[in-house]
Motif scaffolding. Structure first.
Motif, short mmCIF file in Angstrom:
data_model
loop_
_atom_site.label_atom_id
_atom_site.label_comp_id
_atom_site.label_asym_id
_atom_site.label_seq_id
_atom_site.Cartn_x
_atom_site.Cartn_y
_atom_site.Cartn_z
N VAL F 129 0.53 -1.46 -0.09
CA VAL F 129 -0.36 0.03 0.21
C VAL F 129 0.79 1.23 -0.14
O VAL F 129 0.21 2.54 -0.12
CB VAL F 129 -0.81 0.12 0.80
CG1 VAL F 129 -1.40 -1.32 1.67
CG2 VAL F 129 -0.30 -0.23 2.54
N ALA F 130 2.35 1.33 0.40
CA ALA F 130 2.97 2.22 0.17
C ALA F 130 2.87 3.13 -1.18
O ALA F 130 2.95 4.31 -0.98
CB ALA F 130 4.51 2.07 -0.06
N GLY F 156 1.12 -4.19 7.55
CA GLY F 156 -0.16 -5.96 7.23
C GLY F 156 -1.39 -4.94 6.77
O GLY F 156 -2.32 -5.92 6.61
N ALA F 157 -1.15 -4.13 6.09
CA ALA F 157 -2.22 -3.50 5.36
C ALA F 157 -3.08 -3.72 3.22
O ALA F 157 -4.45 -3.90 3.83
CB ALA F 157 -2.61 -2.13 5.11
N LEU F 186 4.30 -9.15 15.00
CA LEU F 186 2.94 -9.12 15.81
C LEU F 186 2.22 -7.73 15.50
O LEU F 186 0.97 -8.23 15.28
CB LEU F 186 3.45 -8.69 17.84
CG LEU F 186 1.95 -7.95 18.55
CD1 LEU F 186 1.16 -9.95 18.66
CD2 LEU F 186 2.20 -7.68 19.73
N ALA F 187 2.59 -6.86 14.96
CA ALA F 187 1.79 -5.33 14.67
C ALA F 187 1.51 -5.82 13.15
O ALA F 187 -0.04 -6.09 12.92
CB ALA F 187 2.96 -4.65 14.48
N PRO F 188 1.31 -6.67 12.23
CA PRO F 188 1.02 -7.35 11.63
C PRO F 188 -0.20 -8.22 11.62
O PRO F 188 -1.07 -8.32 10.65
CB PRO F 188 1.54 -7.66 9.87
CG PRO F 188 2.96 -7.61 10.18
CD PRO F 188 2.98 -6.59 11.53
N LEU F 189 0.11 -8.66 12.02
CA LEU F 189 -0.53 -9.98 13.28
C LEU F 189 -2.32 -9.59 13.78
O LEU F 189 -3.08 -9.76 12.99
CB LEU F 189 0.04 -11.01 13.54
CG LEU F 189 -1.01 -12.20 14.66
CD1 LEU F 189 -1.87 -12.92 13.96
CD2 LEU F 189 -0.46 -12.38 15.70
N GLY H 153 -9.22 3.17 13.73
CA GLY H 153 -9.40 1.81 15.25
C GLY H 153 -9.28 0.41 13.80
O GLY H 153 -8.36 0.68 13.34
N MET H 154 -9.67 -0.83 14.42
CA MET H 154 -9.77 -1.20 13.75
C MET H 154 -7.82 -2.28 13.14
O MET H 154 -7.19 -1.84 14.20
CB MET H 154 -9.98 -1.69 13.13
CG MET H 154 -12.21 -0.81 13.10
SD MET H 154 -13.17 -1.85 12.20
CE MET H 154 -13.71 -3.37 12.64
N GLU H 155 -8.18 -1.57 12.24
CA GLU H 155 -5.70 -2.29 11.51
C GLU H 155 -5.14 -1.26 11.16
O GLU H 155 -4.44 -1.53 10.83
CB GLU H 155 -6.28 -3.70 10.65
CG GLU H 155 -6.30 -2.29 9.06
CD GLU H 155 -7.66 -1.85 8.31
OE1 GLU H 155 -8.33 -1.16 9.70
OE2 GLU H 155 -7.93 -2.55 7.95
N GLY H 156 -5.87 0.16 11.63
CA GLY H 156 -5.24 1.72 11.34
C GLY H 156 -5.37 1.38 9.76
O GLY H 156 -3.63 2.27 9.23
N ALA H 157 -4.72 1.26 8.75
CA ALA H 157 -4.90 0.97 7.67
C ALA H 157 -4.39 2.51 7.14
O ALA H 157 -3.42 2.91 6.05
CB ALA H 157 -4.67 -0.09 6.70
#
Lengths: 228, 228, 228, 228, 228, 228, 228, 228
Positions: F129-130, F156-157, F186-189, H153-157
């Protein structure tokens, strides 16, 4: 509200999601006032579309149930459904299983969502590994499903055990049932992510809805493959 | 070293622990130099006592194995044992079970410790829930044990499943086997603590030794009750 | 309800658990409505079986206590017991110890469960390490037990200290007593899992019930060994 | 380097810290190259000031030991000391205690720092709660100290037990000794923060240096009160 | 209640703690019923001893305040004090500082405890690093204290900044003030433990009482050194 | 080795897993010695069965590659494949997508596994997504797949964005790519579990294999539905 | 490689990012082989574009430095820069500050990135709160910058203190400098997120690069506003 | 209250913050009594200064709204504003975006704060990545802002996606919207910190106020650069 764009005072309703992803818009109730929720449901009714609302509180459910006709409100799961017409049916069956009785609200959210999107949901509740004979007595039946949704809190072992016994995809839902070192569902979440049995994927804690959408996408995908 | 007090240059050896807790002193190897470890083992030999050393590295094992006679060194588990005489036997049997092959080093630490303290250890390895038929094919045999030690990494479901199927106490050992969201054994640890099946208690991650001591205390306690 | 299978509208009651694991079915109250709980208890009474219910709220306890006879309701621990007949007695004694007075509800859950399953429970409360003379004044008595249950919140040191002083198995129960960096019981949980004293295993935070079942399994196992 | 400001190519040396906080500058070695470390030590020698370096690696210690005279290098703790003259002595005694032998490196960092800043350090090593008689045999002596530093890994219970037995301030140092659910020292850290015994405060994991500075500040503060 | 042993129905009151640790017994109120709390306070009055109660709820405070005479109840901090006679005074002063106004309840718990045990507490509130000139305007005064207690939530920087500016021991108290990534006080707790400024030690989140006891032990220790 | 039971010296090979779950046995390489791994692969060759090995180290790969013929070894992903005959083909296509180039090893593990079990894998790498135009330029093609596997580290978007744009099931794989607050994946999970887009389920960090098995089960299930 | 699309064998180079986001493509080195890194850099040279590479290992730096001309390689920060022509300059100044000397590698990554994108970077290193006079002596100078980047590990208080003293935006970078309860930078990360001083935002642990891009966007945005 | 120093009974009001940091004092409402809040607001009115209060509860808002004139109270965000005169305007525009409707309270806190400090806030709500076309339909407009605040919120993408599409600085605000593995906003916080798109920095969970102050500082900094 602008009917074409679905642009509402406080929300961008996505009436065209069905075209894009194959499934209609749904509403997540927490954080909405009773009046906002009622307005949103009426907006769908006004454009002749079905809508599914999840995790409604008792107060929200009473409020909209008293004011809007033709709603199905399920107090166990917090699901509200409005069906604009006869649902088109999908060709598959989803086995919704729980480890214990306390997992049933989440499982019902899954089962009612599966049904809303047109697939058949078979319920197998309270068959957790503390008494594994209960699972085995249902195993043949579960094996005949096209997708299994395994809902379990505490140690969350149900998913792993089922996944090693069936050949269809298993969608696992950890629940926040439990106390202490469950840490609000972290224990079964990690357990399911680390399953030694393959063929399983996991959704968020208590997210019966998400598991059901995944299951329905699987069946829809299957239908497409079958049609080719 | 002062033989009476066990006071050593770098450690207070506890030669009288056996009197107090019923089991002899043991040595945790990490952080000790090879020379220190050898000195400690020799100190026990000098006073005619058995000693069990755990989690020895390959280097430590080679060093002391080359310099000290009559040691049993197990490279799989990192256990070093010196037996000063014939071990008194305890009357019970311990079933040591693992979920996968990668859990075997921890299970062997448990089994060799059980044996060192005089009980019989029966091994049931690689019987995890991904293929639960493997467990059922051994179930009658496992049920005949007096204590079960369940060693498992990943989702750690083995303990729950066994605990629901047997009537004896189950000591569960989570292992650091796995990757990602296992978080070095946190996943099976939480899973085992939250087991929906009762009659199980848990020791530290990878602590096969601790599980074995718990099992032997159970058998010793049993022996005492039986004698009354 | 189908009496043979124990299959209920909302739960699979497991009337045969006693045969399988040696101990009768128990009921975890949270998440059940008062009416569901009453129905479940009556179902056991109808088939002439004893039942133990844990972690009942004050509201649940009042509801079922008002409607069902012959129940023992303990407001401190949230335990409800129904005994269908004279309990068969197990031959051992369990020492139930707490660090502070705030740990007593969890300890009482343990003690009442031990008693329910037929063993004797001796209580040693408020003997934590902040004033360790209180523990030493009871030590001889604690040492005479067949199993020790150590219940402690805050830093959870009680288990380690006792475990180094007795020769019987110790089942440790961390509690959520405390605040701040206790993180709802995480601190004593980790402390107990990392005990430098061996011969101890741990159950979930606040799980007095689980500790008691472990203790009773130990005594039952002991009895069997003694009988051989 | 500009001697007046202590401004160095890569560091702002704080030669006047002693005036401000009563204690001289110290150097934290990790992340510095051997050459940088040597330059810093020489800078202190050049201005005739003592310096204490902590957590030096074996490589750093060899490098500076080979090149700079009059350094005291302690390989156990990683402490390097340079004393510009006779140290002024503080009037108090610090009891440095450890739970096990593996905690000694951190304890030595504390003891050598206490000594560097002029107080007396008495060592009581390997007196942890797994064999609590070892602590009691030293208790009178420990009670005579003005401050206690309690260094312990695993469950970290030593601090709580000592704190309940003495009347002087206790500075607790959790160590990263242990494995599994120790989570690199998190277990004893939380345990010490939640101690049921009051009169104790905690420094960072493995921070023997910080505990020693706290202890010396306590004695200096005491000295001042005494002089008033 | 047995007056000699302090053994009460639900608690082991420790009337001799003062002899052992130099400070009298205190009562942690959470989890006790109003009646239990009143009984405990009366028990101390009956034997002519002072008692300090911490973290009382408004309900507990009203209940005991209405029924028992001569209590000092502070609603801001939840501290209840009963003084059996004139307090012996300690020779030192404690500077109690807070970062913000929301930290005051914890600071008052500390200040009232310091006063109860006989030392003088000077208050410096709302001097956090967001406007560091507020700290500097009080610095000379703070520097004249014998111990500093630094109470701060959010990022908890107050302790580090003060610790680098004074030469006396600093006891840091993280508070649960804040939201989001404060994680109920974890942020300032970790911040204080990792302070780059030495001479500081940390107590549990919101534990003003513990900081005060540490401070008083420091002053008592100082007094002893001064007397030698 | 006993060919019928698959019982090996150190492992219970599960030759009949294919019958039970529809897919053959696979081997997780970490923790196995090179010789053990070679023995296991030969055991499969001896009984004429295909086998897939995952997460092999460079050393393991070289060892078995040098000694056993007909292996496909992929150094990027650590996958070793042995195919006993022509693979039966599944009727679906799997789109394997990655956010960045660093995610490719995990994605290749997925793609090679998909291929091993008979489905077609289409690769869409470095479309994160970048620079979201890279994803849009491939979108039509991705939409034509029957299942999407979204592999992404950092935030992890990718999974959420794709899941909102397609109508087929999405299996998300968080990776340990990243540093700092990624906390090893942990962040993308967490990001993937909390996706605001439905129709996605998640497997363990770096578990490309598990995602592939899930995808193949989906296609197999689809095939069965289509056949009905 | 296809020069128009930037499509490479293993990466989608984004030559047009500059048009889209105003800044050129950059390369994150970890996980890339030396040869891949060299190929990528040459690809940029071939199309006449500048490129910045971050977090290169010593091995990567040596490899590409030996083979490709006109590179600026900085071993302290792991930054490699290739400038295709004279850089266009931005009109602002960025003050890059660190708490300690160990934070310098991250700060240099920031400073070299700021410079690469055309702004001026002024360095203020080793001015942390342990000796806050060092900060005050530089304060006038720091206040004259347009953006401040505050780089700090341990307790991370530098950002809060600066943010309360300046009126320009502060970008905070927590670093993994520290040990124990720093938990690899979690402590300063949480500290910075919870700052009581407003006007600060935070990037990932050790992400000097990200802070610099944020700073340059701020200056570019400023420039645009000024031009309007 | 002393008007010159702003020293109040319970707070150090910082009337000169505007001089120092360019922005006036603000009030964080949680933990203050209604009466304290009213007193503080009146104190600002008395000295003729504007004040912004954040995160007021409904009860606080009603209390002060009933008693004090000329306040703007926004129940959605909990913001209370008092403007002493016409606000000086800043020259820039801030685009405040949200992923969903549940993020609006936090976004309004940001927008009202931006407006209070004199910049223009444009709202783009409910444009999250689940239906990314909603973002693209607003993209040109968002691109014209000088700063973007991305609330999700949620995944914050949302932040990552926007950051890759615009050239201005992005301030990301994770929200606690969500459930389960959101862990009260931890998921979007980590997601935003690990963004693969650069040019973004993050503030605390739910901290719309902090994002707004950062945005206004950016615009003020820009103004200054433009004036040079």
């Amino acid at each position: 509200m602008d009917e074409k764009t679905g642009r509402y005072e406080f929300a961008n309703l996505d009436f065209r999601r069905e075209q894009r992803t194959g499934m209609g818009e749904t509403v997540y109730c927490p954080g909405k006032t009773c009046a906002q929720l009622a307005d949103i449901i009426r907006a769908f009714q006004d454009v002749g579309k079905s809508v599914l609302c999840t995790k409604a509180t008792a107060e929200q459910m009473t409020y909209v149930g008293d004011r809007i006709q033709c709603l199905e409100c399920d107090p166990v799961s917090g699901v509200i459904r409005y069906s604009a017409g006869a649902r088109s049916r999908l060709p598959g069956r989803v086995a919704v299983c729980t480890g214990g009785t306390a997992d049933i609200p989440v499982a019902e959210e899954a089962a009612l969502t599966v049904d809303f999107f047109g697939a058949a949901a078979d319920r197998y509740y309270d068959i957790g590994v503390a008494g594994i004979h209960r699972l085995f007595s249902k195993l043949e039946s579960i094996r005949s499903a096209d997708v299994v949704i395994a809902v379990a809190g505490m140690e969350g072992a149900l998913g792993s055990v089922i996944s090693g016994l069936v050949s269809v995809p298993v969608v696992a839902v950890p629940t926040s049932v439990g106390y202490g070192a469950s840490f609000s569902g972290l224990a079964p979440l990690l357990s399911m992510l680390n399953s030694c049995a393959e063929g399983m994927a996991v959704v968020n804690i208590d997210n019966g809805f998400g598991a059901a959408v995944m299951a329905c996408r699987i069946i829809r995908s299957a239908k497409r493959i079958g049609e080719v």
